[in-house]
Design a protein around this motif. Sequence first.
Motif, short mmCIF file in Angstrom:
data_model
loop_
_atom_site.label_atom_id
_atom_site.label_comp_id
_atom_site.label_asym_id
_atom_site.label_seq_id
_atom_site.Cartn_x
_atom_site.Cartn_y
_atom_site.Cartn_z
N PRO A 30 0.81 -1.21 0.00
CA PRO A 30 0.00 0.00 0.00
C PRO A 30 0.85 1.27 0.00
O PRO A 30 2.04 1.24 0.30
CB PRO A 30 -0.77 -0.10 1.31
CG PRO A 30 0.19 -0.80 2.22
CD PRO A 30 0.87 -1.82 1.33
N THR A 31 0.19 2.36 -0.32
CA THR A 31 0.77 3.68 -0.08
C THR A 31 0.60 3.94 1.41
O THR A 31 -0.52 3.85 1.94
CB THR A 31 0.03 4.76 -0.90
OG1 THR A 31 0.17 4.45 -2.28
CG2 THR A 31 0.57 6.14 -0.60
N ILE A 32 1.70 4.21 2.08
CA ILE A 32 1.67 4.41 3.53
C ILE A 32 1.85 5.90 3.82
O ILE A 32 2.85 6.50 3.42
CB ILE A 32 2.78 3.61 4.22
CG1 ILE A 32 2.60 2.12 3.94
CG2 ILE A 32 2.80 3.90 5.72
CD1 ILE A 32 3.79 1.26 4.35
N ILE A 33 0.87 6.47 4.49
CA ILE A 33 0.94 7.87 4.89
C ILE A 33 1.01 7.91 6.40
O ILE A 33 0.06 7.52 7.08
CB ILE A 33 -0.27 8.67 4.38
CG1 ILE A 33 -0.33 8.63 2.85
CG2 ILE A 33 -0.22 10.11 4.90
CD1 ILE A 33 -1.57 9.23 2.25
N GLU A 34 2.16 8.31 6.92
CA GLU A 34 2.28 8.47 8.36
C GLU A 34 1.60 9.79 8.71
O GLU A 34 2.18 10.86 8.61
CB GLU A 34 3.74 8.45 8.79
CG GLU A 34 4.35 7.07 8.67
CD GLU A 34 5.71 6.96 9.34
OE1 GLU A 34 5.93 7.63 10.39
OE2 GLU A 34 6.54 6.21 8.81
N TYR A 35 0.34 9.67 9.09
CA TYR A 35 -0.52 10.85 9.21
C TYR A 35 -0.11 11.82 10.30
O TYR A 35 -0.50 12.98 10.26
CB TYR A 35 -1.99 10.43 9.37
CG TYR A 35 -2.30 9.92 10.75
CD1 TYR A 35 -2.85 10.76 11.71
CD2 TYR A 35 -2.01 8.61 11.10
CE1 TYR A 35 -3.12 10.29 12.98
CE2 TYR A 35 -2.27 8.15 12.36
CZ TYR A 35 -2.83 8.99 13.30
OH TYR A 35 -3.06 8.54 14.56
N LEU A 36 0.70 11.39 11.25
CA LEU A 36 1.18 12.34 12.26
C LEU A 36 2.21 13.28 11.64
O LEU A 36 2.33 14.44 12.06
CB LEU A 36 1.78 11.61 13.46
CG LEU A 36 0.79 10.80 14.29
CD1 LEU A 36 1.52 10.06 15.40
CD2 LEU A 36 -0.32 11.66 14.84
N LYS A 37 2.95 12.80 10.64
CA LYS A 37 3.93 13.63 9.94
C LYS A 37 3.31 14.34 8.74
O LYS A 37 3.73 15.44 8.38
CB LYS A 37 5.10 12.76 9.44
CG LYS A 37 5.91 12.12 10.54
CD LYS A 37 6.98 11.22 9.95
CE LYS A 37 7.76 10.51 11.03
NZ LYS A 37 8.73 9.56 10.46
N ILE A 91 -2.90 13.68 16.24
CA ILE A 91 -3.01 12.50 17.12
C ILE A 91 -4.48 12.24 17.48
O ILE A 91 -4.86 11.13 17.85
CB ILE A 91 -2.13 12.65 18.40
CG1 ILE A 91 -1.99 11.31 19.12
CG2 ILE A 91 -2.70 13.70 19.34
CD1 ILE A 91 -1.13 10.31 18.44
N LEU A 92 -5.32 13.26 17.30
CA LEU A 92 -6.75 13.12 17.58
C LEU A 92 -7.50 12.38 16.47
O LEU A 92 -8.66 12.03 16.65
CB LEU A 92 -7.39 14.51 17.79
CG LEU A 92 -6.97 15.21 19.08
CD1 LEU A 92 -7.30 16.69 19.01
CD2 LEU A 92 -7.63 14.56 20.28
#
Length: 142
Positions: A30-37, A91-92
């Motif tokens: 998959p395309t991984i998006i580290e959503y915190l960054k 983080i929410l």
Amino acid sequence: MTMDVTIYHNPECGTSRNTLAMIRNTSIEPTIIEYLKNPPSREQLVRMIADAGLSIREAIREKGTPYAELGLDNPGLTDDQLLDAMLKDPILINRPFVITTMGTRLARPSEVVLDILPDTHKGPFTKEDGEQVLDAQGKRLV
């Protein structure tokens, strides 16, 4: 089978790691998006939540976040106010959100992701906590 899959991932989260591993167990990277960054835009977040069939409030993470300190449990807050908080402090945003051509899900518990993946699992899958999700033939147990 090839399929575009995107996961909004937090590598520190066991549920997110299990979800990513289940995706990979289908031979999909998959395309991984580290959503915190790299948090989603407001429009992306609203679309993901709606496509997953959730309310804004259902997509907020309470545990391990400043949810209570920010007073986000106030039922009088509008969706726009909740979204503002989520975008200010990613983080929410509950995780992991997974988007495929078969749908969008908040993969909590992680095996919810199986609903939007092809049935091409490479064999058994056991979550980090020892719970077996797929049998030796890659068939869903839970």
